[in-house]
Design a protein around this motif. Structure first.
Motif, PDB file in Angstrom:
ATOM      1  N   LYS A  92       0.705  -1.178   0.060  1.00 42.09           N
ATOM      2  CA  LYS A  92      -0.065   0.050  -0.022  1.00 42.09           C
ATOM      3  C   LYS A  92       0.825   1.185  -0.013  1.00 42.09           C
ATOM      4  O   LYS A  92       2.226   1.106   0.361  1.00 42.09           O
ATOM      5  CB  LYS A  92      -0.922  -0.096   1.233  1.00 42.09           C
ATOM      6  N   LEU A  93       0.367   2.487  -0.223  1.00 41.95           N
ATOM      7  CA  LEU A  93       1.096   3.524  -0.196  1.00 41.95           C
ATOM      8  C   LEU A  93       2.111   3.389  -0.955  1.00 41.95           C
ATOM      9  O   LEU A  93       2.302   3.001  -2.229  1.00 41.95           O
ATOM     10  CB  LEU A  93       1.246   4.082   1.306  1.00 41.95           C
ATOM     11  N   ARG A  94       3.387   4.144  -0.620  1.00 45.43           N
ATOM     12  CA  ARG A  94       4.597   4.040  -1.291  1.00 45.43           C
ATOM     13  C   ARG A  94       5.062   2.621  -1.569  1.00 45.43           C
ATOM     14  O   ARG A  94       5.697   2.425  -2.696  1.00 45.43           O
ATOM     15  CB  ARG A  94       5.849   4.630  -0.509  1.00 45.43           C
ATOM     16  N   SER A  95       4.656   1.693  -0.841  1.00 44.12           N
ATOM     17  CA  SER A  95       5.226   0.427  -1.012  1.00 44.12           C
ATOM     18  C   SER A  95       4.439  -0.295  -2.455  1.00 44.12           C
ATOM     19  O   SER A  95       5.163  -1.239  -3.082  1.00 44.12           O
ATOM     20  CB  SER A  95       4.630  -0.761   0.143  1.00 44.12           C
ATOM     21  N   VAL A  96       3.504   0.195  -2.929  1.00 47.45           N
ATOM     22  CA  VAL A  96       3.135  -0.194  -4.100  1.00 47.45           C
ATOM     23  C   VAL A  96       4.169   0.144  -5.593  1.00 47.45           C
ATOM     24  O   VAL A  96       4.314  -0.811  -6.113  1.00 47.45           O
ATOM     25  CB  VAL A  96       1.780   0.772  -4.867  1.00 47.45           C
ATOM     26  N   TYR A  97       4.653   1.308  -5.196  1.00 49.66           N
ATOM     27  CA  TYR A  97       5.798   1.418  -6.050  1.00 49.66           C
ATOM     28  C   TYR A  97       7.216   0.783  -5.955  1.00 49.66           C
ATOM     29  O   TYR A  97       7.744   0.241  -6.796  1.00 49.66           O
ATOM     30  CB  TYR A  97       6.287   2.971  -6.124  1.00 49.66           C
ATOM     31  N   THR A  98       7.317   0.268  -4.767  1.00 48.42           N
ATOM     32  CA  THR A  98       8.491  -0.650  -4.231  1.00 48.42           C
ATOM     33  C   THR A  98       8.154  -1.776  -5.116  1.00 48.42           C
ATOM     34  O   THR A  98       8.976  -2.494  -5.475  1.00 48.42           O
ATOM     35  CB  THR A  98       8.608  -0.643  -2.572  1.00 48.42           C
ATOM     36  N   ALA A  99       6.885  -2.390  -4.919  1.00 48.36           N
ATOM     37  CA  ALA A  99       6.508  -3.723  -5.382  1.00 48.36           C
ATOM     38  C   ALA A  99       6.690  -3.519  -6.987  1.00 48.36           C
ATOM     39  O   ALA A  99       7.146  -4.861  -7.580  1.00 48.36           O
ATOM     40  CB  ALA A  99       5.100  -3.944  -4.982  1.00 48.36           C
ATOM     41  N   LEU A 100       6.199  -2.577  -7.624  1.00 47.68           N
ATOM     42  CA  LEU A 100       6.278  -2.274  -9.145  1.00 47.68           C
ATOM     43  C   LEU A 100       7.715  -2.504  -9.241  1.00 47.68           C
ATOM     44  O   LEU A 100       7.934  -3.277 -10.349  1.00 47.68           O
ATOM     45  CB  LEU A 100       5.616  -1.258  -9.495  1.00 47.68           C
ATOM     46  N   GLU A 101       8.668  -1.583  -8.746  1.00 50.55           N
ATOM     47  CA  GLU A 101      10.066  -1.702  -9.008  1.00 50.55           C
ATOM     48  C   GLU A 101      10.735  -3.023  -8.903  1.00 50.55           C
ATOM     49  O   GLU A 101      11.388  -3.434  -9.929  1.00 50.55           O
ATOM     50  CB  GLU A 101      10.602  -0.722  -8.165  1.00 50.55           C
TER      51      GLU A 101
END
Lengths: 346, 317
Positions: A232-241
């Motif tokens: 969720k939140l920033r971790s969405v982008y971490t997961a996508l990366e």
């Protein structure tokens, strides 16, 4: 006719801009909606700690963009009282860390008044709370979503895109229950000297008309078949990366963004995990007693037989958020941490 | 003070007293669950305040709320049923003793965290002002609440925004077993209010006519745009803090001193002296109220328990 009435019209904007537009439109639509918080409407001031309410007091006046003393218990309590008696307050506490100053009001009052009154009262309020680690040290950096997960009566919203920010905030304002609306400081996309170092600042097409995103509807950010990554939140982008790196290892990741964690869309998650058989949860909340552990238990209780491997948590460690950038980078779950854990599952 | 008003205030105070006495006996018989914070002795405060209010004026209450709710017009049946934890209770059996109230009567289901109701009252008053409603808010609190942070924040915000709100502090001298004078650094409790720019007053909280008149004047000032105000009602609880308290921390002489000020005996003497009632008619009123209370108990006992399926229903709106 205003651009906003054009159903087809969209505009590229940051999350901060999207939230500002939402508040503006909801305040235009409904006289009961007002903002209350610290430094939100002062002329020459900040427009809230992260510029979300910038300029709104010029349009709506200081009665509806209501600046308060530094009194978080007071802000929460006043919002509750106003909500009980016909208004729809949007309260703001600058940094989510300050919610702890208002815990009695949020947990004993806002969350329970409906229940204790046998369903006769309602508390339609939104508490906006910016969170996330941004080199501000231990008292201005926490991710507190997990605390409020444990409070029946509160809804917990975590937008990660400009489009979602608008649809979810609109839904939150119109919801008759108290909603904690967590915003991540690195996702705002504030400009100039207000920009956050290390900002991700997603810019997206946001419709100018009003729309809502119903709570409890997760979104698949990337389709995949080998492993499900929930963040969720920033971790969405971490997961996508991480998923991009894992593509190179020919591991296909399905990335899921819950958008709201209370209520939580377990159906979408279960369907994904049934397909992939593997689940990694990425979260900036600390590990013990947190959201990631809760989801792990939920999955194992319900769809254990579909799991090929144990559920993995990639979270912040059980320490306060450190100040030193080197330590903070260790504290925040990084894509490489996710990659490392995913690779172990194959 | 007119006859009708005196009679109404007498009946309400007596109803509260007899309600509490009934509850206490039911509680000792093991017929009702939970705990009780009884209001005996403080009746003039609730009635003197609420007699000035209509259903659209709101009150906020505390962990000792029975008197406030009855004074504000919450029905005895729904109060009794709530104490019996029944579905027909004013909170559907989901509140209990410390959370009674009925929003249709302007009685917000009570808030049992000391001081927790204060910023909420400020919020209600702010909302009344924003909506240009001509109503007032009265926030009951005990002497102990003035040492809570919520008091500081709520009173200050009411002050800076000039809200239509009266903080009614029932100073019964004790927060549970602790004397208030040992817990404040100022001579008088009302000295605190100078620091907030809030005008404060003290009144004999054992005399319903004095409380009534004081609140009546403050409401008039509020209608002229003044406010908020703080009113200290000097009072005394004739019973323990809660069910297990035997008052070992109080002097017998002190209890006797205050019991001589019993607000109900006082108004009954006045009614007789002014030839509004005679002793026979007073006895008749006692009997009428006791009958009403018995009916309420009957209603409560015969009511259904709350349904488990409603537990989830009441979590979110």
């Amino acid at each position: 006719m205003s651009m906003r009435n054009n159903k087809n019209s969209t505009q590229k904007m940051t999350i901060a801009e999207s939230l500002r537009l939402t508040i503006q439109q909801e305040m235009e639509r409904d006289k009961k909606v007002f903002c209350i918080g610290e430094d939100i409407g002062i002329k020459g001031g900040f427009g809230g700690a992260f510029t979300v309410t910038l300029g709104l007091s010029e349009q709506f006046g200081h009665e509806r963009i209501l600046d308060t003393p530094i009194s978080e218990t007071g802000i929460a309590g006043v919002a509750i009282g106003a909500a009980l008696s016909g208004m729809r307050p949007i309260a703001d506490v600058q940094y989510s860390d300050f919610l702890f100053c208002a815990m009695d009001q949020l947990v004993n009052q806002a969350a329970k008044l409906r229940f204790m009154s046998g369903g006769k009262l309602k508390v339609p309020m939104v508490m906006r709370a910016p969170g996330g680690a941004t080199t501000r040290g231990s008292q201005h950096s926490q991710s507190l979503e997990s605390y409020f997960l444990h409070v029946p009566g509160l809804k917990v919203v975590c937008p990660s895109t400009a489009y979602d920010a608008k649809g979810l905030l609109t839904a939150a304002i119109r919801d008759d229950s108290p909603v904690l609306f967590f915003e991540h400081k690195l996702l705002y996309g504030s400009k100039g000297n207000r920009a956050e170092k290390g900002s991700i600042s997603p810019v997206g097409e946001v419709p100018l008309y009003d729309y809502t995103i119903p709570f409890g509807k997760a979104k698949i950010r990337k389709k995949g078949k080998d492993v499900t990554i929930l963040g969720k939140l920033r971790s969405v982008y971490t997961a996508l990366e991480a998923s991009k790196i894992l593509d190179q290892h020919t591991i296909s990741c399905e990335v899921i963004d819950p958008r709201t964690i209370v209520p939580f869309d377990s159906k979408l998650l279960f369907n994904s995990v049934k397909k992939t058989g593997r689940l990694v949860i990425v979260d900036e909340c600390t590990k013990t007693g947190g959201w990631a552990g809760e989801i792990s238990a939920l999955v194992q209780e319900n769809i254990f037989k579909y799991l090929k491997k144990p559920v993995v948590r990639v979270t912040a460690p059980d320490t306060p958020v450190p100040f030193a950038p080197k330590l903070e980078n260790f504290f925040i779950p990084q894509a490489k941490d996710v990659v490392k854990e995913v690779l172990k599952l194959f | 003070m007119n006859k009708k008003l005196l009679l109404s205030m007498h009946r309400k105070m007596l109803t509260i007293r007899l309600f509490e006495e009934k509850l206490n006996s039911l509680f000792l018989q093991g017929q009702i669950p939970g705990t009780l914070h009884l209001y005996n002795g403080q009746e003039a405060c609730a009635v003197g305040v609420c007699e000035n209010l209509n259903d659209k004026d709101w009150i906020l209450s505390t962990h000792r709320p029975h008197g406030h709710a009855i004074a504000k017009g919450v029905s005895l049946q729904s109060m009794m049923a709530e104490l019996f934890a029944k579905e027909t209770g004013c909170c559907g059996g989901f509140g209990g003793s410390m959370h009674v109230g009925d929003i249709n009567k302007g009685s917000v289901p009570a808030i049992a965290i000391v001081g927790g109701n204060i910023p909420i009252a400020t919020g209600v008053a702010l909302s009344f002002k924003m909506q240009k409603r001509k109503n007032v808010v009265c926030c009951f609190l005990g002497d102990g609440a003035i040492n809570e942070g919520a008091f500081h924040e709520g009173v200050n915000m009411a002050s800076i925004w000039g809200l239509p709100l009266i903080f009614v502090c029932e100073n019964n001298l004790y927060g549970a077993s602790t004397r208030i004078e040992n817990m404040i650094g100022v001579e008088k409790l009302t000295d605190r209010l100078k620091g907030y720019g809030v005008k404060s007053f003290s009144v004999d909280g054992m005399d319903v006519t004095k409380v009534y008149t004081m609140i009546n004047n403050l409401i008039k000032k509020i209608k002229f745009g003044q406010g908020p105000f703080f009113l200290e009602c000097k009072t005394y609880r004739f019973v323990g803090h809660s069910r297990s308290d035997t008052n070992k921390y109080r002097q017998k002489s002190e209890e006797i001193f205050w019991k001589k000020k019993d607000p109900i005996i006082r108004i009954e003497k006045k009614l007789v002296k002014e030839k509004i009632l005679d002793t026979l008619s007073i006895d008749k009123i006692h009997e009428e109220i006791k009958h009403e209370l018995n009916q309420a108990v009957k209603f409560a006992k015969s009511s259904p328990h709350p349904k488990i399926l409603n537990m989830k229903k009441y979590v979110y709106a």
